[in-house]
Write an enzyme that holds these catalytic residues in place. Structure first.
Site, PDB file in Angstrom:
ATOM      1  N   SER A 165       0.854  -1.113   0.126  1.00 34.36           N
ATOM      2  CA  SER A 165      -0.147  -0.001   0.158  1.00 34.36           C
ATOM      3  C   SER A 165       0.730   1.225   0.120  1.00 34.36           C
ATOM      4  O   SER A 165       2.053   1.326   0.313  1.00 34.36           O
ATOM      5  CB  SER A 165      -0.816  -0.154   1.351  1.00 34.36           C
ATOM      6  OG  SER A 165      -1.576  -1.182   1.490  1.00 34.36           O
TER       7      SER A 165
HETATM    8  N1  SAH Z   1      -0.555  -4.861   4.096  1.00 35.28           N
HETATM    9  C1  SAH Z   1       0.026  -5.246   2.930  1.00 35.28           C
HETATM   10  C2  SAH Z   1      -0.760  -4.829   1.615  1.00 35.28           C
HETATM   11  C3  SAH Z   1      -1.706  -5.776   1.392  1.00 35.28           C
HETATM   12  S1  SAH Z   1      -2.239  -5.771  -0.100  1.00 35.28           S
HETATM   13  C4  SAH Z   1       1.544  -4.778   2.848  1.00 35.28           C
HETATM   14  O1  SAH Z   1       1.741  -4.055   3.738  1.00 35.28           O
HETATM   15  O2  SAH Z   1       2.218  -4.789   1.897  1.00 35.28           O
HETATM   16  C5  SAH Z   1      -3.727  -7.034  -0.010  1.00 35.28           C
HETATM   17  C6  SAH Z   1      -3.448  -8.327   0.390  1.00 35.28           C
HETATM   18  O3  SAH Z   1      -4.585  -9.012   0.919  1.00 35.28           O
HETATM   19  C7  SAH Z   1      -2.979  -9.025  -0.602  1.00 35.28           C
HETATM   20  O4  SAH Z   1      -1.668  -9.596  -0.389  1.00 35.28           O
HETATM   21  C8  SAH Z   1      -3.948  -9.934  -0.789  1.00 35.28           C
HETATM   22  O5  SAH Z   1      -3.460 -11.554  -1.122  1.00 35.28           O
HETATM   23  C9  SAH Z   1      -4.826 -10.180   0.339  1.00 35.28           C
HETATM   24  N2  SAH Z   1      -6.115 -10.892   0.566  1.00 35.28           N
HETATM   25  C10 SAH Z   1      -6.820 -10.555  -0.266  1.00 35.28           C
HETATM   26  N3  SAH Z   1      -8.205 -11.285   0.109  1.00 35.28           N
HETATM   27  C11 SAH Z   1      -7.609 -11.746   1.358  1.00 35.28           C
HETATM   28  C12 SAH Z   1      -8.274 -12.595   2.243  1.00 35.28           C
HETATM   29  N4  SAH Z   1      -9.659 -13.183   1.977  1.00 35.28           N
HETATM   30  N5  SAH Z   1      -7.675 -12.996   3.175  1.00 35.28           N
HETATM   31  C13 SAH Z   1      -6.429 -12.713   3.528  1.00 35.28           C
HETATM   32  N6  SAH Z   1      -5.554 -12.131   2.511  1.00 35.28           N
HETATM   33  C14 SAH Z   1      -6.329 -11.728   1.628  1.00 35.28           C
END
Ligand code: SAH
Length: 222
Positions: A69
């Site tokens: 993000s």
């Molecule tokens: N917090 C992260 C950014 C996350 S991007 C950072 O600091 O880099 C969003 C993430 O959510 C992705 O890696 C995606 O695979 C995950 N995601 C999407 N749906 C999800 C779910 N149902 N359960 C867990 N993770 C999920």
């Protein structure tokens, strides 16, 4: 810090300090958050080819169609969880690169982080181990179901956007606890929402418009 952790040139301490200054200029006020941004080597959370861009205030690809993000949003969401008091145990949904978890780990007692994609979870664990942060627990699963074994949480941070807030996450928030979560359809505009659980109800406040990858929601498998 070893040289690859502390960084040089475009990944140096000076560059991290400038990012913190930029976030402050954009309205991030909390010193604890700004200090954590200064301390955390974001260049280790992106592919090496992108490390020279790690301290721009932008989201960057981390593979599997996912992104780390934007630092401003990371700081904004973190800031929202630190008042009125610092939460002890925080659940993060969407580990992704692990950057957000690394920041939280420096601010709270324990971070529980759940990621759907195994490879991302494994890589994030490795990065956080390298930084010697020992208060993060990882789980590979569908975060829509939270992490019931460790509930309730003083704070929950969701870093992928559901169309509607999953009930399991509301249930796993302690009384007085706060959750920050982007809500909305991928194509439309998502709203960053701050929820506070009171004894008899949930209070909801809208923070700002955001753009997150969708929270993938499927049937419960475990
Ligand atoms: N917090 C992260 C950014 C996350 S991007 C950072 O600091 O880099 C969003 C993430 O959510 C992705 O890696 C995606 O695979 C995950 N995601 C999407 N749906 C999800 C779910 N149902 N359960 C867990 N993770 C999920």
């Amino acid at each position: 810090m070893s040289r690859d952790i502390s960084g040089i040139g475009m990944t140096s301490q000076r560059t991290r300090d400038r990012l913190a200054e930029r976030l402050q200029a954009k309205g991030i006020r909390d010193r604890r958050v700004l200090n954590a941004i200064r301390r955390t080597p974001r260049h280790l959370f992106v592919e090496e080819a992108l490390s020279s861009r790690a301290y721009e205030d932008t989201a960057l690809p981390i593979g599997h169609c996912q992104t780390i993000s934007q630092p401003y949003i990371v700081a904004r969401m973190t800031e929202a969880l630190l008042v009125p008091g610092v939460p002890r145990e925080v659940l993060e949904i969407g580990t992704g690169s692990g950057y957000q978890a690394a920041l939280l780990a420096q601010l709270v007692e324990h971070v529980y982080t759940v990621e759907l994609i195994r490879e991302l979870s494994v890589q994030a664990r490795e990065r956080i181990r390298k930084l010697r942060l020992k208060n993060v627990s990882f789980k590979q699963s569908d975060g829509s179901w939270g992490w019931p074994e460790h509930a309730p949480f003083d704070a929950i941070m969701v870093t992928a956007a559901p169309e509607e807030i999953p009930d399991a996450l509301l249930d796993q928030l302690s009384i007085g606890g706060r959750m920050v979560i982007p809500v909305g359809r991928k194509s439309g505009m998502q709203r960053l929402v701050l929820i506070t659980r009171l004894a008899d109800r949930y209070e909801q406040e809208e923070l700002e418009a955001v753009s997150f990858v969708p929270l993938v929601q499927g049937p419960k498998t475990s």
